[in-house]
Design an enzyme around this catalytic site. Sequence first.
Site, short mmCIF file in Angstrom:
data_model
loop_
_atom_site.label_atom_id
_atom_site.label_comp_id
_atom_site.label_asym_id
_atom_site.label_seq_id
_atom_site.Cartn_x
_atom_site.Cartn_y
_atom_site.Cartn_z
N SER A 126 -3.40 -1.09 0.21
CA SER A 126 -2.53 -1.87 1.08
C SER A 126 -3.28 -2.83 1.98
CB SER A 126 -1.68 -0.93 1.95
OG SER A 126 -0.77 -0.20 1.16
N ASP A 139 3.76 -4.33 -1.87
CA ASP A 139 2.33 -4.63 -1.93
C ASP A 139 1.69 -4.15 -3.22
OD1 ASP A 139 2.79 -2.01 -1.13
OD2 ASP A 139 1.28 -2.00 0.45
#
Length: 741
Positions: free
Chosen positions: A145, A410
Amino acid sequence: MHLFEMHLLFPILELLALAGTALSRVQEVHNVLELTGQKASREFSTDVANGKYTPPEEMDPQFWYKIADEEIAKRLALPQLNTDKAKNVIMFLGDGMPLATVTAARILKGQRQGKTGEESSLSFERFPYSGLSRTYCANAQVPDSACTATAYLCGVKTNIINIGVSAAVNFNNCTASQDPANRLTSIAEWSQDSGKSTGFVTTTTLTHASPSGAYAKTANRMWQCDTDVTKYGVDASTCIDMATQLVTQTPGKNFEVMFGGGMGKFLPKTVRDSHGKIGERSDGVNLLARWQALHAKGALVTNRKQLLSLNVSTATNIIGAFQSGLMDFHMDADASYQPTLSELTEVAIKKLSQNENGYFVFIEGGLIDYGNHYTQAGYALDEALEFEKAIELARNITDIKDTLIVVTADHGHAVSIAGYPGRGTPILGVNQHDTDINGVKYSVLNYAAGPNQYLDENGQRIPLDDILGPDDAIMPSYIAKEIGVHSGEDVGVWASGPQSHLFTGVMQQSTIPHLMAYASCVGSGKKVCDNGVMNYHKKADAKEEPTLAEMTRKAIEVVSKNEEGYFLFVEGGLIDYGNHYNSPTYSLDETLQFEQAVQEALGITVPEETLIVVTSDHAHPLTIAGYPGRGTPILGLNQNDADVNGIKYATLNYAVGTEQYLDEHGQRIDLSDKIGAEDFTHPSYIHGNIGVHAGEDVGIFATGPQSHLFSGMMQQSTIPHILAYALCVGDGPTICDNDED
């Protein structure tokens, strides 16, 4: 609201290993050793080799800027469905939300409503445009992330673990991360530079990887406070932790809204926070007190009651820290204490929308990722449904004409919807329509890696009927690991609002912020504001944009200074755009503006010496249909006729366009409650991406010297020759030739 009193130091607990039941608090799961390619162990060595290759050319941020320019140019080469600027941009990020989770959440939503589920849809799935985002980072096939946050907020792909710095920076290298050549800026900073308000909302922590992409520049996503920096063998006095960056540096210190968990990262170990836990900082700095000093009229809120009772008009800035660490899963949270993502979203938008210049806000459903890491799909899907509720609320309380909403993820997770379960099979249950080779039924949802394989002493799968079903059940996985892992497939992108049509097709994740910047006219790249097209008169800021009549007057004043005379071309160009968008509301208003410009020219010129010719380049297939009575609103319904089903139809209709207004049986619907709105798209017969031109002749109107020549039928190409004849210019015959004779 002021801060805390001193309390005794609480013991610090080490990370708990995930057991077979849900923990009372969401626990951190990201192991940087594993993510950087090292063997995970309890002992961390600062002598880290990342073991992953970065293509040299991708270390230069310009590599990704160039790709973004190319991908934007490709989209701009297509017919543009609107020219509107996005005053506001809301980016929603479903952390760890693969398409399998989107699908499963959709099914669970329907099943909670008593339906089979598969036919249901999430709020953002109803957005008009969608695409796919490629999530790999500079040195990793499957990202984390941190590198993804750098991509979708800074517009550059970087190495795994990095945030806000280029791929020239290796893991844990503080010196390289502080080199100005390697430091990136985010769309939040671009928006601030353009006078917009900014903020972020997350269900993780204020210093977690995803929101940190908006403000942090670090070689290690785990450097969230000074204690963390020291833990990883780096001098915290020279390498600034992320919490400090947020409070003291640009753009973090300028955020007007910051909502999430993670209060402990901002407080020293000598202070107990509002949730009863001691702080984590070793440097003795109370960053929340420092933030309060920087924002004298700022407000700190730590629970739902404080948030919802806050007057956003009186607070210049708001920081919300709703847990010591990660916020609780929605299903586990005390609803009277912890606000929902929708509530956080609503307050954030209300606060930021006070800025007349607009705003950018990042909103993350961060615990979808944790549910999938725990392989507890019930948590992941419930968090996804909370996420979609917040998106629906945001779309409902903002204006689609000036607010772009982009939804994406993401990265994915290695979860699948397996086998051939029948319609309505409980998505969190057992597939009743298939078995393994031993005749044992298996789960609908399965993970590639995770803590539970559900095998007997002989390594054979056991029945799961009595295990699966509860929301907190741990789903089976094939590879035994303490937690589930990310996956590398593309993730979805959904968009609604100005320039949302650009978010289609397959794109690099790093192109997303450049598209948002293009739409909102921020940053140093291409912008919709640079395309040379003015706003419709009905949408224009009268203080900023002159009318066509005003421009015509000024132009005539300038060119008429030449005693030899002048030629002036004046175009009402947005009549065409209005018709392309099947919006006669705009095309007719632009026509009236054009008429006023002609009238202005007539009023300030001498008729005996100035020829004025009015014509069009082409037509649009727009008709005035039926037999409407005198005075029928031209932009409304024909009240004097109906189709064979008795449904009244629009007075104005196009041959080709985006809206046919048909029901599921292909029959026309009643437009009474729709037609007449300023942005109403008028109906068309043929479904196309945009309205088209028409081939009929167009009119010519003339007054002044030699205007009598502009009569009858003529080739369009003859018009400039007649103008030249009257003006005595060019190589052809002119009226002046007659004078010479």
